[in-house]
Design an enzyme around this catalytic site. Structure first.
Site, mmCIF file in Angstrom:
data_model
loop_
_atom_site.group_PDB
_atom_site.id
_atom_site.type_symbol
_atom_site.label_atom_id
_atom_site.label_comp_id
_atom_site.label_asym_id
_atom_site.label_seq_id
_atom_site.Cartn_x
_atom_site.Cartn_y
_atom_site.Cartn_z
ATOM 1 N N ASP A 31 -8.556 3.898 -1.389
ATOM 2 C CA ASP A 31 -9.039 5.144 -0.794
ATOM 3 C C ASP A 31 -10.377 5.535 -1.398
ATOM 4 O O ASP A 31 -11.213 6.131 -0.736
ATOM 5 C CB ASP A 31 -8.001 6.249 -0.990
ATOM 6 C CG ASP A 31 -6.692 5.913 -0.297
ATOM 7 O OD1 ASP A 31 -6.738 5.528 0.889
ATOM 8 O OD2 ASP A 31 -5.632 6.002 -0.930
ATOM 9 N N GLY A 73 -2.944 5.064 -2.301
ATOM 10 C CA GLY A 73 -1.726 5.787 -1.978
ATOM 11 C C GLY A 73 -1.885 6.811 -0.886
ATOM 12 O O GLY A 73 -0.966 7.592 -0.637
ATOM 13 N N GLY A 74 -3.030 6.810 -0.222
ATOM 14 C CA GLY A 74 -3.197 7.705 0.916
ATOM 15 C C GLY A 74 -2.134 7.455 1.972
ATOM 16 O O GLY A 74 -1.717 8.365 2.680
ATOM 17 N N GLY A 75 -1.654 6.212 2.040
ATOM 18 C CA GLY A 75 -0.580 5.855 2.963
ATOM 19 C C GLY A 75 0.804 5.970 2.345
ATOM 20 O O GLY A 75 1.813 5.712 3.000
ATOM 21 N N GLU A 131 2.160 -1.173 -4.130
ATOM 22 C CA GLU A 131 0.825 -1.747 -4.286
ATOM 23 C C GLU A 131 0.480 -1.948 -5.760
ATOM 24 O O GLU A 131 -0.132 -2.939 -6.135
ATOM 25 C CB GLU A 131 -0.216 -0.854 -3.611
ATOM 26 C CG GLU A 131 -0.078 -0.857 -2.097
ATOM 27 C CD GLU A 131 -0.953 0.176 -1.400
ATOM 28 O OE1 GLU A 131 -1.518 1.062 -2.080
ATOM 29 O OE2 GLU A 131 -1.075 0.093 -0.167
ATOM 30 N N LYS A 143 -16.003 4.404 0.707
ATOM 31 C CA LYS A 143 -15.028 4.496 -0.380
ATOM 32 C C LYS A 143 -15.616 4.111 -1.728
ATOM 33 O O LYS A 143 -14.925 4.136 -2.736
ATOM 34 C CB LYS A 143 -13.824 3.626 -0.038
ATOM 35 C CG LYS A 143 -13.157 4.151 1.232
ATOM 36 C CD LYS A 143 -12.014 3.324 1.679
ATOM 37 C CE LYS A 143 -11.429 3.950 2.942
ATOM 38 N NZ LYS A 143 -10.225 3.293 3.370
#
Length: 152
Positions: free
Chosen positions: A5, A16-18, A24, A42
């Site tokens: 991100d 970790g935006g998703g 991960e 980014k």
């Protein structure tokens, strides 16, 4: 190989935006080499220029306490991430919740210390801070060229 991100000049990442930062991070930690591929938006000098929060995976029964502890010890604001396409909070693949920590952008942060402090809070599963993990990053530029950077 994975995206991010945001990446700072030292290749400290926010991921970790998703909501999958725990899986991960496990993959990255056990990889011989961790390569990041992202677009120019980014690529930042310091974290917070492109991404305003750190995702933190927490055990459901502890999210309120973790948010309070974050604000008390680290400043800023913790917010429970709410789902967009359904009612209620985002639930991770591990059955946990995501607290997004919006830190005080005016403060200089030692991200290794920040990550360790958050990880030591009871109820925290994992953070979206990837400190000292990425070996190399490739950033696609607007003009189609690629800029690469090795970890310092």
């Amino acid at each position: 190989i994975d995206g991010c991100d945001e990446a700072d000049k030292d290749l400290t990442l926010i991921k970790g935006g998703g909501g999958c930062q725990t899986q991960e991070k496990i993959v990255a930690a056990y990889s011989d080499t961790f390569i990041v591929i992202a677009d120019y938006r980014k690529d930042s000098v310091k974290l917070g220029q492109a991404w305003k929060y750190v995702p933190i995976e927490v055990i459901p029964m502890a999210y309120r306490q973790v948010m309070a502890r974050l604000e008390e010890q680290m400043g800023g604001k913790g917010e429970l991430r709410m789902a967009k396409a359904k009612a209620g909070p985002v639930v991770t693949d591990n059955g946990n919740l995501i607290v997004d920590w919006y830190w005080d952008q005016a403060r200089e942060m030692n991200w290794m210390e920040v990550n360790t402090t958050i990880q030591c809070m009871a109820g925290v599963v994992e953070t979206g801070l990837f400190v000292g993990m990425a070996d190399k990053a490739y950033f696609g530029q607007e003009d189609g060229s690629v800029v690469d950077r090795d970890r310092n």
